[in-house]
Design a protein around this motif. Sequence first.
Motif, short mmCIF file in Angstrom:
data_model
loop_
_atom_site.label_atom_id
_atom_site.label_comp_id
_atom_site.label_asym_id
_atom_site.label_seq_id
_atom_site.Cartn_x
_atom_site.Cartn_y
_atom_site.Cartn_z
N TYR A 45 0.87 -5.88 11.82
CA TYR A 45 -0.21 -6.98 11.59
C TYR A 45 0.06 -7.70 10.16
O TYR A 45 0.54 -6.85 9.36
N PHE A 46 -0.58 -8.73 9.93
CA PHE A 46 -0.60 -9.35 8.56
C PHE A 46 -1.83 -8.64 8.05
O PHE A 46 -2.95 -8.48 8.89
N ALA A 47 -2.10 -8.83 6.52
CA ALA A 47 -3.16 -8.35 5.96
C ALA A 47 -3.54 -9.00 4.64
O ALA A 47 -2.66 -9.56 4.15
N PHE A 48 -4.69 -8.83 4.14
CA PHE A 48 -5.27 -9.26 2.88
C PHE A 48 -4.98 -8.00 2.03
O PHE A 48 -5.14 -7.11 2.55
N GLY A 49 -4.62 -8.33 0.82
CA GLY A 49 -4.60 -7.15 -0.34
C GLY A 49 -3.26 -6.96 -0.84
O GLY A 49 -2.39 -7.80 -0.80
N GLU A 50 -3.10 -5.60 -1.14
CA GLU A 50 -1.80 -5.31 -1.79
C GLU A 50 -0.64 -5.58 -0.96
O GLU A 50 0.67 -6.00 -1.36
#
Length: 106
Positions: A45-50
């Motif tokens: 998965y790709f994600a927003f955040g750190e």
Amino acid sequence: MPKYLIQATYTADGLKGVLRDGGTGRRQAVERVVESVGGRVEQMYFAFGESDTYVIVDLPTNAASAAMSLAISASGTVRMKTAVLLTPEEIDDAVRMEVAYRAPGA
């Protein structure tokens, strides 16, 4: 086969590669590197955040995990953290073990 959670953060150069290859291109690259050490990608998965990506992989050994991590980190385009994942049954086995431990100062 042991499972690992890999959290990866791209450097500026790594992000340029994502912009060029797209998400599916990066997933294919991840699948190739994992398969090259005898493993398989369960999820990515790709994600927003750190962290930019979270990948769950099955790898045959800790040495395979280390080899992959060394090669990826040496590229300078990705910083990664790896966690060994345990099943509830493995925790059941762990809690049944006798452990000889004395706390500091006890």
